[in-house]
Design an enzyme around this catalytic site. Structure first.
Site: not given
Ligand code: DHB
Length: 378
Positions: A72, A188, A279, A283, A371
């Site tokens: 991505h 997001y 989450p 990371k 990121y």
């Molecule tokens: C996923 C989990 C995340 O915490 C995130 O920020 C982006 C993607 C995932 O499980 O695909």
């Protein structure tokens, strides 16, 4: 039994450490409480930083990752009903790869040429060099505590730890759905009902998350309620969320947690045993991999020439990155979630921050470089 490094835990941290040590000719054994099937099926996040992919490639365990992983080059931020793209590659020269953590674990186990002992049940540290199992004591030169937040390594040294912690007034409900992703990239979203995330695992499997209250239980979230909330929170022009059978669902609590130091004599804590990030930004695995890379470098120097320098610097070197990532994960979380007690002032700060991140190249680059994973040690 005697070995070089006793590794507790067959998650990403313990397994990557095993591969790094094996490649350096250092003997090790991995002790895992649970079964192989259980560790291979634990559904976790799925975003690999550029540097994580590079390391797995160097270790020779990334063939399937390169075949099946989804590269991505951007992510979307959706707020006030409008989606904005952050062009990660344009801003940083790097990209991320979407590939489930449990797939990484499967690959690491399948290609391990060092012993992994599953189903060890309750392990106990006898000292900073010896671990007691049901079958006897395994003694090494060092112990690597890669056994996660609920493991046995951290409690062994709890008394001498400084703990930094923050809890959040929300949790994530995550679902895996048998339906093609509804967009090419991750979205997001912050809506009036709170956070939602559109992610994926493959061209036929979608991964979705919803902010829920921490005390909520899965029984309160039948599939229809989940889809309806996702539909509302992800709604924007030109987007239509495809529904499908939900294969798996779970609720994850959110916390920030760090202990220091990460070394106690010959015991080294790595990954979730030493730190947890919320989450948002995915990371956890990436940070764990960084810890064990630093640890493996230090151990290599010690075994090659008795040089203690790398091991002496382990905790400080790791914590430097840990705190950068803590800040990023806390920042993404605060920016994208609706706190139950958020006053109008806080909401407007949040919206202003989001507008700034998508409207200023400098601010977008801040998000993007964190990121995809910072290089060096800022
Ligand atoms: C996923 C989990 C995340 O915490 C995130 O920020 C982006 C993607 C995932 O499980 O695909």
């Amino acid at each position: 039994m005697r070995t070089g490094v006793v590794i507790i835990g067959a998650g990403p941290a313990g397994l990557v450490l095993g591969h790094l040590l094996h490649r350096a000719g250092i003997e090790c054994v991995v002790l895992e409480r649970h079964s192989r099937a259980r560790v291979e099926q634990r559904i976790r996040a799925g975003v690999l930083e550029h540097g994580t992919v590079e390391l797995l490639t160097e270790l020779g365990v990334a063939d399937r990752l390169h075949r099946e992983g989804l590269v991505h080059t951007g992510v979307e931020l959706l707020f006030d009903g409008v989606a904005h793209r952050i062009p990660l590659r344009e801003l940083t020269g790097r990209a991320i790869t979407v590939y489930g953590q449990h797939e990484v674990v499967k690959d690491l186990i399948a290609q391990a040429e060092f012993p992994i002992r599953f189903e060890q049940g309750a392990l106990r540290l006898r000292s900073d060099r010896a671990v007691e199992t049901a079958e006897g004591v395994v003694e090494g030169d060092f112990v690597a505590g890669c056994d996660g937040f609920h493991g046995v390594s951290r409690p062994f040294v709890e008394a001498s730890l400084r703990v930094y912690e923050r809890e959040y007034p929300f949790a994530w409900l995550g679902v895996l759905a048998a339906t093609p992703p509804s967009a090419e990239e991750l979205i997001y979203a912050l809506s009036d009902e709170g956070f939602a995330l559109h992610s994926m695992r493959s061209p036929t499997i979608t991964r979705l998350y919803l902010q829920v209250a921490p005390e909520e239980r899965l029984e309160e979230w039948p599939d229809e309620r989940i889809w309806a909330a996702l539909q509302r929170r992800l709604a924007h022009d030109g987007f239509s969320l495809t529904e499908g059978p939900i294969l798996e669902k779970g609720i994850t609590a959110m916390r920030s947690f760090v202990v220091a130091p990460m070394r106690h004599g010959r015991l080294f804590l790595a990954g979730d045993a030493a730190h947890i990030v919320p989450p948002t930004g995915a990371k956890g695995l990436n940070l764990a991999v960084h810890d064990v890379k630093v640890l493996a470098d230090g151990l290599r120097r010690w075994y090659a020439s008795g040089d203690e320098g790398g091991l002496a610097a382990y905790s400080d070197t790791c914590l430097r990155r840990v705190w950068r990532v803590q800040h990023f994960s806390w920042w993404m979380t605060s920016m994208l979630h609706l706190a139950p007690d958020a006053d109008p002032f806080t909401r407007e700060l949040q919206r202003s921050q989001l507008r700034y991140v998508v409207g200023s190249e400098a601010a977008a680059t801040t998000l993007a470089e964190n990121y995809v994973g910072l290089t060096g040690s800022p």
